[in-house]
Design a protein around this motif. Structure first.
Motif, PDB file in Angstrom:
ATOM      1  N   ASP A   1       0.855  -1.195   0.000  1.00 20.63           N
ATOM      2  CA  ASP A   1       0.000   0.000   0.000  1.00 20.63           C
ATOM      3  C   ASP A   1       0.883   1.234   0.000  1.00 20.63           C
ATOM      4  O   ASP A   1       2.056   1.170   0.387  1.00 20.63           O
ATOM      5  N   ARG A   2       0.334   2.366  -0.394  1.00 22.53           N
ATOM      6  CA  ARG A   2       1.095   3.620  -0.337  1.00 22.53           C
ATOM      7  C   ARG A   2       0.306   4.742   0.336  1.00 22.53           C
ATOM      8  O   ARG A   2       0.618   5.913   0.161  1.00 22.53           O
ATOM      9  N   ASN A   3      -0.725   4.361   1.084  1.00 18.63           N
ATOM     10  CA  ASN A   3      -1.585   5.375   1.704  1.00 18.63           C
ATOM     11  C   ASN A   3      -1.645   5.276   3.227  1.00 18.63           C
ATOM     12  O   ASN A   3      -2.415   6.008   3.862  1.00 18.63           O
TER      13      ASN A   3
ATOM     14  N   THR B   1      -0.350   5.730   7.141  1.00 22.05           N
ATOM     15  CA  THR B   1       0.507   6.599   7.958  1.00 22.05           C
ATOM     16  C   THR B   1       0.964   5.904   9.230  1.00 22.05           C
ATOM     17  O   THR B   1       1.913   6.354   9.870  1.00 22.05           O
TER      18      THR B   1
ATOM     19  N   TYR C   1       5.874  -1.281   2.534  1.00 25.97           N
ATOM     20  CA  TYR C   1       4.882  -0.228   2.332  1.00 25.97           C
ATOM     21  C   TYR C   1       5.602   1.043   1.905  1.00 25.97           C
ATOM     22  O   TYR C   1       6.751   1.277   2.288  1.00 25.97           O
TER      23      TYR C   1
ATOM     24  N   ALA D   1       2.938   7.047   3.765  1.00 26.62           N
ATOM     25  CA  ALA D   1       2.222   8.244   3.323  1.00 26.62           C
ATOM     26  C   ALA D   1       2.618   9.449   4.185  1.00 26.62           C
ATOM     27  O   ALA D   1       3.243   9.323   5.240  1.00 26.62           O
TER      28      ALA D   1
ATOM     29  N   GLU E   1       8.113   9.686   5.743  1.00 26.43           N
ATOM     30  CA  GLU E   1       7.233   9.959   4.606  1.00 26.43           C
ATOM     31  C   GLU E   1       7.943   9.702   3.272  1.00 26.43           C
ATOM     32  O   GLU E   1       9.083  10.109   3.072  1.00 26.43           O
ATOM     33  N   LYS E   2       7.230   8.974   2.385  1.00 28.12           N
ATOM     34  CA  LYS E   2       7.657   8.631   1.017  1.00 28.12           C
ATOM     35  C   LYS E   2       8.788   7.603   0.984  1.00 28.12           C
ATOM     36  O   LYS E   2       9.249   7.231  -0.100  1.00 28.12           O
TER      37      LYS E   2
ATOM     38  N   GLU F   1      -3.431  -1.432  -5.713  1.00 28.51           N
ATOM     39  CA  GLU F   1      -3.899  -0.625  -6.843  1.00 28.51           C
ATOM     40  C   GLU F   1      -3.642  -1.309  -8.183  1.00 28.51           C
ATOM     41  O   GLU F   1      -4.123  -0.836  -9.217  1.00 28.51           O
TER      42      GLU F   1
ATOM     43  N   CYS G   1       4.199   2.553  -9.744  1.00 27.53           N
ATOM     44  CA  CYS G   1       4.505   3.925  -9.349  1.00 27.53           C
ATOM     45  C   CYS G   1       5.992   4.174  -9.538  1.00 27.53           C
ATOM     46  O   CYS G   1       6.808   3.246  -9.459  1.00 27.53           O
TER      47      CYS G   1
ATOM     48  N   ASP H   1       7.787  12.631  -4.724  1.00 31.10           N
ATOM     49  CA  ASP H   1       6.610  11.823  -4.419  1.00 31.10           C
ATOM     50  C   ASP H   1       6.585  10.612  -5.341  1.00 31.10           C
ATOM     51  O   ASP H   1       7.276  10.540  -6.360  1.00 31.10           O
TER      52      ASP H   1
END
Length: 466
Positions: A75-77, A79, A91, A94, A105-106, A132, A136, A142
């Motif tokens: 996943d990339r969403n 936190t 992962y 996010a 983050e990222k 998804e 990416c 990002d």
């Protein structure tokens, strides 16, 4: 109550070491490891020559490689780290991360040996995002969908099964190429391919080649008129067909073979004669369909001729002259700039195979269009025809009006005049009326005078001539 698990966070600190000669002087032929303890791109730890337990450093490098090579993340969403991760899961962290991921983050968070390891991506890393089903790419700031990266103008060259270059920025090698309407979004069901050139003098076209040498081209080649060109060698080109942008008129600059242009003359072969008239009727009197007598021979008025250039051709044993657009001469007669509309054409009384075609047809051996009999008759009947009509009232019906709707054999060019030319039979009827009349047909009615049989049969003439 379920107890929460505690996870450690890996922090890899390679040990700086420097290799020296036994005399304690640096070896100029050996790498200065103290200045570079990790590799430049993936930051894999080096094994130094005097290092103890080298397997630890080696295994750490393998662990990092295992985490980033063929990178796939769940996943990339998220936190916050998941409550019960499986060993080896990864992962993309996010924005707004907290807990064990705070400040990551990222970055890639990999769960290795029971703890979270942070892997900082470099520009150009790719990752398959499993939830998804999408690729990416990291642009330095990002993670963006690879499809967005491409369609957003991020790719200046694109090659499919071949290399693109600065001239052919999109290059494809394939046995077939399919472009279909959008049935996924879904779209409108339509599809349109656009070729846009900057100015009239430029070219927007499709070029067909044999072994990389041009053989055919269609499109706007150095002008705004649409053309089809061909070449035997890729160097010399002939324009076979041209469609004028301003008028839509089609021309054949290189000539035509076994192709007849449209003939604006009707009954140019004098095969239809519904009236039973002669080839030489009086002036203004119709003989053969669409032809009436004229001081110069025979005249036909073409209805609704478009403005443009035309050629009148005919055969005449007497070698007589014809007239079109104010020009009188033997066949062929080429005139330019006709205003169009109702246009008079005059030919000798003995003329046959009469043709009026668009453009310059003087070089054609025989531009006459030989239509089949039924087609020619139908075209003539737009202007004139005879019909037999009948009205019948059932026996013992009451006196009064009765009638029927009559449909023409061919739709007329205008609402015609209907005339009763021959009453075949009539019984117990009053005045017979045809009204209203349209280009499609008319209503015919009368009245039974008394109770009893009533009928009427007649031949009518339908005239929509000019």
């Amino acid at each position: 109550m379920r107890k929460s698990k505690a996870y450690w966070v890996r922090l890899i600190l390679p040990i700086p070491m420097r290799l020296k000669h036994p005399n304690n002087q640096p070896n100029v032929n050996q790498r200065n490891i103290g200045a570079m303890e990790n590799t430049n791109y993936l930051s894999l730890p080096y094994i130094t020559g005097s290092q103890d337990q080298k397997h630890i450093t080696h295994n750490e490098a393998l662990r990092i490689l295992d985490a980033v090579v063929q990178l796939s993340v769940i996943d990339r969403n998220l936190t916050t780290p998941p409550a019960d991760p499986s060993e080896g899961v990864r992962y993309i962290v996010a924005s707004g991360a907290n807990g064990a991921w705070a400040g990551w983050e990222k970055s890639i968070a990999a769960f290795l040996d029971g703890g979270w390891t942070r892997l900082v991506p470099n520009v150009g890393w790719f990752a398959w995002v499993e939830d998804e089903s999408a690729i990416c790419v990291f642009n330095g700031t990002d993670w963006v969908l690879f499809s967005d990266f491409v369609t957003g103008g991020g790719v200046s060259l694109w090659g499919v099964n071949t290399a693109a270059d600065e001239t052919n920025r999109l290059a494809i090698k394939s046995d077939a190429v399919l472009i279909s309407h959008d049935d996924v979004t879904p779209g409108t069901g339509n599809i349109q391919v656009k070729l846009n050139k900057s100015a009239t003098a430029n070219t927007g076209s499709f070029l067909f080649q044999t072994d990389w040498s041009g053989r055919a081209e269609m499109g706007l080649a150095g002008e705004d008129n649409f053309s089809f060109k061909v070449s035997p060698d890729g160097a010399s080109w002939q324009n076979g067909l041209r469609i004028a942008a301003a008028s839509g008129v089609v021309s054949f600059p290189s000539g035509v073979d076994n192709l007849k242009p449209k003939n604006w003359i009707i009954n140019g072969g004098f095969t239809v004669n519904q009236r039973g008239g002669t080839r030489t009727p009086g002036v203004g009197v119709y003989g053969f369909d669409r032809w009436k007598g004229h001081a110069g021979g025979l005249e036909q008025v073409i209805a609704g001729l478009p403005a443009g250039d035309y050629t009148l051709t005919f055969e005449s044993a007497s070698n007589g002259a014809g007239t079109i657009g104010g020009t009188t001469a033997p066949s062929p007669i080429y005139v330019t700039g006709l205003a169009g509309g109702a246009t008079s054409v005059v030919v000798p009384a003995d003329a046959t195979r009469v043709s009026v075609c668009s453009g310059d047809c003087r070089s054609m051996v025989d531009p006459f269009e030989d239509r089949n009999d039924l087609e020619e008759l139908a075209m003539c009947q737009r202007y004139f025809e005879f019909m037999t009509v009948a009205l019948i009232q059932s026996p013992n019906s009451a006196a009064g009006l009765f009638g029927s709707y009559i449909t023409f054999g061919s739709v007329k060019r205008i609402s015609p005049t209907v005339s009763f030319v021959n009453v075949l039979e009539s019984n117990n009827v009053g005045a017979v009326v045809a009204s209203p009349i349209s280009p499609v047909g008319f209503r015919l009615y009368t009245s039974a005078l008394v109770v009893g049989d009533a009928y009427y049969t007649a031949v009518v003439q339908i005239d929509a001539e000019i």
